[in-house]
Design a protein around this motif. Structure first.
Motif, PDB file in Angstrom:
ATOM      1  N   UNK A 243      76.165   2.147  88.154  1.00 25.68           N
ATOM      2  CA  UNK A 243      76.765   1.329  89.206  1.00 25.68           C
ATOM      3  C   UNK A 243      77.605   2.186  90.149  1.00 25.68           C
ATOM      4  N   UNK A 244      78.367   3.149  89.585  1.00 25.30           N
ATOM      5  CA  UNK A 244      79.164   4.047  90.434  1.00 25.30           C
ATOM      6  C   UNK A 244      78.256   4.891  91.323  1.00 25.30           C
ATOM      7  N   UNK A 245      77.146   5.375  90.778  1.00 29.07           N
ATOM      8  CA  UNK A 245      76.212   6.177  91.562  1.00 29.07           C
ATOM      9  C   UNK A 245      75.641   5.363  92.727  1.00 29.07           C
ATOM     10  N   UNK A 246      75.382   4.091  92.485  1.00 31.76           N
ATOM     11  CA  UNK A 246      74.873   3.221  93.550  1.00 31.76           C
ATOM     12  C   UNK A 246      75.913   3.077  94.660  1.00 31.76           C
ATOM     13  N   UNK A 247      77.162   2.931  94.259  1.00 35.21           N
ATOM     14  CA  UNK A 247      78.244   2.830  95.245  1.00 35.21           C
ATOM     15  C   UNK A 247      78.411   4.151  95.996  1.00 35.21           C
ATOM     16  N   UNK A 248      78.274   5.256  95.290  1.00 42.42           N
ATOM     17  CA  UNK A 248      78.365   6.593  95.885  1.00 42.42           C
ATOM     18  C   UNK A 248      77.278   6.788  96.944  1.00 42.42           C
ATOM     19  N   UNK A 249      76.040   6.420  96.606  1.00 43.89           N
ATOM     20  CA  UNK A 249      74.937   6.544  97.559  1.00 43.89           C
ATOM     21  C   UNK A 249      75.170   5.664  98.784  1.00 43.89           C
ATOM     22  N   UNK A 250      75.699   4.480  98.558  1.00 40.60           N
ATOM     23  CA  UNK A 250      76.007   3.576  99.663  1.00 40.60           C
ATOM     24  C   UNK A 250      77.030   4.205 100.607  1.00 40.60           C
ATOM     25  N   UNK A 251      78.067   4.810 100.048  1.00 38.27           N
ATOM     26  CA  UNK A 251      79.106   5.407 100.873  1.00 38.27           C
ATOM     27  C   UNK A 251      78.571   6.584 101.684  1.00 38.27           C
ATOM     28  N   UNK A 252      77.680   7.371 101.119  1.00 32.74           N
ATOM     29  CA  UNK A 252      77.106   8.478 101.876  1.00 32.74           C
ATOM     30  C   UNK A 252      76.263   7.963 103.038  1.00 32.74           C
ATOM     31  N   UNK A 253      75.527   6.912 102.804  1.00 32.16           N
ATOM     32  CA  UNK A 253      74.662   6.389 103.859  1.00 32.16           C
ATOM     33  C   UNK A 253      75.453   5.691 104.957  1.00 32.16           C
ATOM     34  N   UNK A 254      76.457   4.910 104.586  1.00 28.07           N
ATOM     35  CA  UNK A 254      77.126   4.049 105.564  1.00 28.07           C
ATOM     36  C   UNK A 254      78.477   4.558 106.059  1.00 28.07           C
ATOM     37  N   UNK A 255      79.082   5.507 105.343  1.00 29.14           N
ATOM     38  CA  UNK A 255      80.417   5.978 105.745  1.00 29.14           C
ATOM     39  C   UNK A 255      80.438   7.482 105.980  1.00 29.14           C
ATOM     40  N   UNK A 256      80.139   8.262 104.940  1.00 25.72           N
ATOM     41  CA  UNK A 256      80.284   9.710 105.052  1.00 25.72           C
ATOM     42  C   UNK A 256      79.345  10.306 106.101  1.00 25.72           C
ATOM     43  N   UNK A 257      78.177   9.698 106.291  1.00 24.75           N
ATOM     44  CA  UNK A 257      77.235  10.178 107.309  1.00 24.75           C
ATOM     45  C   UNK A 257      77.110   9.198 108.472  1.00 24.75           C
ATOM     46  N   UNK A 258      78.079   8.335 108.622  1.00 24.17           N
ATOM     47  CA  UNK A 258      78.045   7.327 109.687  1.00 24.17           C
ATOM     48  C   UNK A 258      78.593   7.907 110.977  1.00 24.17           C
ATOM     49  N   UNK A 259      77.851   7.750 112.073  1.00 20.71           N
ATOM     50  CA  UNK A 259      78.276   8.321 113.357  1.00 20.71           C
ATOM     51  C   UNK A 259      79.596   7.742 113.837  1.00 20.71           C
ATOM     52  N   UNK A 260      79.816   6.457 113.562  1.00 19.20           N
ATOM     53  CA  UNK A 260      81.054   5.823 114.018  1.00 19.20           C
ATOM     54  C   UNK A 260      82.278   6.436 113.344  1.00 19.20           C
ATOM     55  N   UNK A 261      82.095   6.839 112.084  1.00 23.14           N
ATOM     56  CA  UNK A 261      83.210   7.427 111.346  1.00 23.14           C
ATOM     57  C   UNK A 261      83.330   8.929 111.579  1.00 23.14           C
ATOM     58  N   UNK A 262      82.221   9.554 111.983  1.00 25.25           N
ATOM     59  CA  UNK A 262      82.178  11.008 112.045  1.00 25.25           C
ATOM     60  C   UNK A 262      81.874  11.557 113.437  1.00 25.25           C
ATOM     61  N   UNK A 263      82.026  10.739 114.480  1.00 24.99           N
ATOM     62  CA  UNK A 263      81.611  11.167 115.812  1.00 24.99           C
ATOM     63  C   UNK A 263      82.456  12.295 116.383  1.00 24.99           C
ATOM     64  N   UNK A 264      83.596  12.604 115.755  1.00 24.05           N
ATOM     65  CA  UNK A 264      84.433  13.702 116.236  1.00 24.05           C
ATOM     66  C   UNK A 264      84.225  14.991 115.442  1.00 24.05           C
ATOM     67  N   UNK A 265      83.316  14.975 114.469  1.00 25.83           N
ATOM     68  CA  UNK A 265      83.147  16.151 113.616  1.00 25.83           C
ATOM     69  C   UNK A 265      82.647  17.362 114.388  1.00 25.83           C
TER      70      UNK A 265
END
Length: 331
Positions: A243-265
């Motif tokens: 279950x944690x791995x599923x949440x981890x994968x979700x965060x990478x797809x929607x947050x850690x690699x999300x343009x809205x969150x990372x557009x200043x990188x």
């Protein structure tokens, strides 16, 4: 008998057989007189808490670059949350809570400005690469206290070095590695919800049904799973880890690699690289302590140490001073 000696006896009588006790461990590179009050790991915890690198964590990015708002996590608050989770697990398993706390508070001392964006660009441009967990050990060995280092125990430094992708020599170090992931996944969800990057109904249904629908519920579930697994192997139960791995994968797809969150990188990487190139050409412009590091190690090593130690705001202000034209005020 000193207070420290009494505490060492208490540890031997109360901690489990797999715990790292203070009396028989705590090796330092430089031998020091024992403290009459504190155990070796308590001293390490205090040294980390009072060092310059720890204070700078309050102005270093966790996930969102320089967010507007008082409630987003920084590297400092992340380290405190890791410490709380790790201490709870260690206490329940009768491990050494002081060693656990020292490792947790020190695990990100070497993190760069602008989070993993800063780490990625330094890893790319430095000939020897860059990993924040190894830099954290370098901070406590060679950078703090004007190059003297904090002279921490081997067990604390090993736990710091192994908190990302290796197995520590102590159970306490293994606890911190798990606590780090438990902390950042769940507080990053909290920050992403606050930022509007994700919504509650986007979280994977199976994962939240197993772990819990709130941050508090999920952290409690994960902690309890580690405790139930026991001290023999510090791990999550299989169904909880899935279950944690599923949440981890979700965060990478929607947050850690999300343009809205990372557009200043991209800008952050450019800024870090430009500062690095400037100081590599002009090493005498660095503060004296880093010039001393250059003379002791190498120019590239000193520039990397200087850049990686900067807070987000310090790096931005320095970049503006060096590269942004200033207005000419005519009298």
């Amino acid at each position: 008998m000193t207070i420290r000696e009494e505490l060492e006896i208490i540890e031997l009588g109360t901690l489990c057989k797999d715990a790292c006790t203070s009396k028989h461990t705590g090796r330092r590179v430089r031998t020091e007189p024992k403290c009459p009050i504190r155990t070796e790991f308590q001293r390490d915890r205090d040294r980390i808490l009072h060092c310059n690198a720890f204070r700078r964590l309050k102005h270093k990015t966790q996930v969102f670059l320089s967010p507007v708002g008082d409630h987003y996590r920084t590297r400092l608050t992340h380290s405190l949350e890791v410490s709380q989770i790790a201490r709870t697990i260690s206490r329940a398993l009768r491990l050494n809570e002081d060693l656990t706390e020292a490792i947790a508070l020190g695990h990100d001392l070497g993190h760069t400005p602008f989070g993993h964006a800063g780490e990625a660009i330094l890893n790319e441009i430095c000939s020897f690469g860059f990993k924040h967990y190894l830099q954290s050990v370098r901070v406590v060995d060679y950078i703090e206290k004007n190059g003297m280092g904090l002279n921490l125990t081997y067990e604390v430094k090993n736990g710091i070095a192994c908190h990302t992708n290796r197995t520590a020599v102590t159970k306490e170090g293994c606890v911190v590695r798990l606590a780090d992931k438990i902390a950042y996944i769940n507080h990053d969800i909290d920050d992403a919800l606050r930022a509007g990057v994700i919504t509650e109904d986007m979280l994977p249904e199976n994962a939240v049904s197993v772990l819990g629908h709130s941050k508090s519920e999920r952290i409690t579930t994960l902690i309890m799973s580690v405790v139930r697994s026991g001290v023999e192997e510090i791990k999550l139960e299989d169904h909880i880890k899935a279950a944690e791995d599923e949440l981890y994968d979700f965060m990478f797809e929607h947050v850690y690699h999300n343009n809205a969150a990372k557009d200043e990188e991209v800008k952050a990487k450019m800024l870090v690289e430009k500062l690095f190139r400037y100081y590599f050409k002009n090493p005498d412009k660095m503060p004296e302590e880093y010039v001393n590091i250059m003379n002791r190690f190498s120019k590239e090593r000193a520039v990397c140490d200087y850049i990686s130690g900067m807070s987000d705001g310090y790096a931005i202000n320095l970049y503006n001073d060096l590269f942004v034209p200033k207005c000419w005020h005519i009298q």
